[in-house]
Design an enzyme around this catalytic site. Structure first.
Site, PDB file in Angstrom:
ATOM      1  CG  HIS A 195      -1.862   1.062   1.233  1.00 39.95           C
ATOM      2  ND1 HIS A 195      -3.219   0.775   1.265  1.00 39.95           N
ATOM      3  CD2 HIS A 195      -1.694   2.670   1.323  1.00 39.95           C
ATOM      4  CE1 HIS A 195      -3.807   2.206   1.585  1.00 39.95           C
ATOM      5  NE2 HIS A 195      -3.279   3.077   1.616  1.00 39.95           N
ATOM      6  CD  GLU A 209      -6.287   7.364   5.813  1.00 34.88           C
ATOM      7  OE1 GLU A 209      -5.280   7.752   6.119  1.00 34.88           O
ATOM      8  OE2 GLU A 209      -6.898   7.411   4.700  1.00 34.88           O
ATOM      9  CE  LYS A 235      -2.819  11.445  -2.594  1.00 33.70           C
ATOM     10  NZ  LYS A 235      -3.477  10.083  -3.207  1.00 33.70           N
TER      11      LYS A 235
END
Length: 436
Positions: free
Chosen positions: A79, A234, A84
């Site tokens: 993950h 999250e 980014k």
């Protein structure tokens, strides 16, 4: 100090300390941490022999005595967000929290994420991960508006360029509501058909469209034969319970593929009955769960002027005890969601031990950085066996507490028996206008 290792050819590594689970023979003597002493013969970049250590290995090759230092197989990082990474210097998160990260990334994406920008940062990341000892990575790709058609061709080209060094997978990232937007999904499907790696995903929240959006994605994955990978709950809100909805959807549809769910932070703060129910559903549905200890420690429960009250991570012990395939991973690197990190899975493991108590016994949790993510990603592992590429991470530690006491910056990584270049210099990023 780790002894000097030949740059190529035929040589023997004597007295390496490896986990019994990582060697291809039945070990007679295993220490309290699960290690055995091993002799490794390497020839032309591959393991020629792997055997229990003897006093004087009879290899017709130079002998390097590791004297019981720990040797690890390479890592699998399930993950990440390579698209980014490293934008923090030009796009710092003003508040350090989740909403600040979302807003900051959105602005930087719109202003700066050209194909050249994304490609340069991805390659920087992969060179870093390769140098640290990672052999497989799954990244999430922001698939929102025009960015979808910019980033996926870059991912495809990067994957081809790194073939044979890092196995690179990717999953699209968008809000679950967008699964019901035909125009959006047409773009996503076109890019996955042309450039994808057989993985579909989204970010799930407790929104009215959650069940409908999930069913749309499950149905698409079933038609295409794709796996699923979701960002889940999250949040510190105990009412964030999309994890259970995902598991129920998988069970109801008898979904045949693999499902990986990441974060699942709110599970740790839910009432006991809901917590237990969600864990049981995950086990029944065959979900895999990845916790991101460094990023979630950074983001969750962050309030200005207030010390955080919890660690932000999910209930990994309870999930593991229920039989769920669990793991940890890097997540974000030097971006608004996490200002630090270096795609170093040994750092992730070290911090995971501290944040999640992945110890006592340490060996129980070793699969969380290799075998468990490989299973979730559908990867076969060459392992440490005759004929396999000689991929190893040599450390100066002789037990787990030594391994995790120091950052192991002096480790020696071998890929096909050779040392890779060191991690790239941050100065390379100056051309992109993102160096500090």
């Amino acid at each position: 100090m780790i002894p000097a290792i030949p740059s190529a050819g035929r040589f023997a590594l004597a007295g390496a300390r490896m986990l019994a689970a990582h060697v291809p023979f039945a070990a007679e003597s295993v220490d309290r941490d699960g290690f055995v002493l091993v002799d490794l013969l390497i020839d032309d970049g591959r393991f020629a022999d792997v055997a229990a250590a003897v006093a004087a290995p009879a290899a017709d090759a130079p002998r390097i005595d590791l004297a019981g230092r720990i040797a690890l197989p390479t890592f699998v990082d399930a993950h990440t967000h390579l698209d980014k990474a490293h934008i923090w210097p030009r796009a710092p998160n003003p508040t350090g929290d989740f909403m600040g990260a979302l807003d900051t990334v959105a602005r930087d994406r719109a202003a700066n994420w050209t194909a050249a920008d994304v490609a340069a940062r991805m390659d920087f990341c992969l060179r870093t991960a390769f140098a640290h000892g990672t052999s497989a990575i799954r990244t999430h790709i922001d698939s929102i508006g025009p960015q979808t058609r910019i980033s996926w061709p870059v991912l495809s080209e990067t994957r081809d360029r790194w073939k044979g060094r890092i196995e690179l997978q990717a999953a699209p990232l968008f809000k679950i509501e967008s699964a019901l937007d035909e125009t959006h999904m047409a773009d996503v499907v076109a890019m996955l058909d042309a450039h994808g790696t057989g993985v579909l995903g989204a970010v799930t929240f407790m929104v009215p469209e959650l069940s409908e959006g999930l069913n749309a994605l499950f149905a698409l994955a079933e038609r295409k034969g794709w796996d699923l990978d979701f960002h889940v709950d999250e949040s510190a809100d105990p009412e964030a319970r999309s994890l259970s909805v995902i598991a129920e959807t998988a069970l109801g549809r008898r979904f045949p593929g693999r499902i990986l769910v990441g974060h699942c932070c709110s599970l740790a703060v839910q009432p006991d009955d809901e917590h237990k129910r969600a864990v049981e559903l995950c086990a029944r549905a065959g979900l895999s769960v990845v916790s991101l200890p460094m990023c979630n420690l950074f983001l969750q429960d962050r309030q200005a002027g207030r010390t955080p009250r919890w660690r932000g991570v999910t209930a990994l012990h309870e999930l593991s005890d229920a039989g769920v395939n669990v793991m940890i991973a890097s997540d974000n690197v030097r971006d608004p969601f996490y200002a630090y990190g270096d795609l170093d899975m040994l750092e992730v493991w070290r911090e995971g031990v501290r944040v999640l108590h992945l110890d006592y016994p340490f060996a129980r949790w070793a699969p969380a950085v290799r075998e468990a993510p490989a299973k979730a990603m559908g990867l076969g592992l060459d392992g440490v066996r005759p004929g396999a590429p000689a991929d190893l991470i040599l450390t100066d530690a002789r037990e787990f507490t030594q391994l995790f006491a120091r950052p192991q910056a002096d480790r020696v990584v071998l890929r096909a028996g050779r040392r890779p270049p060191p991690p790239p210099d941050y100065a390379e990023l100056e051309a992109l206008g993102i160096a500090s």
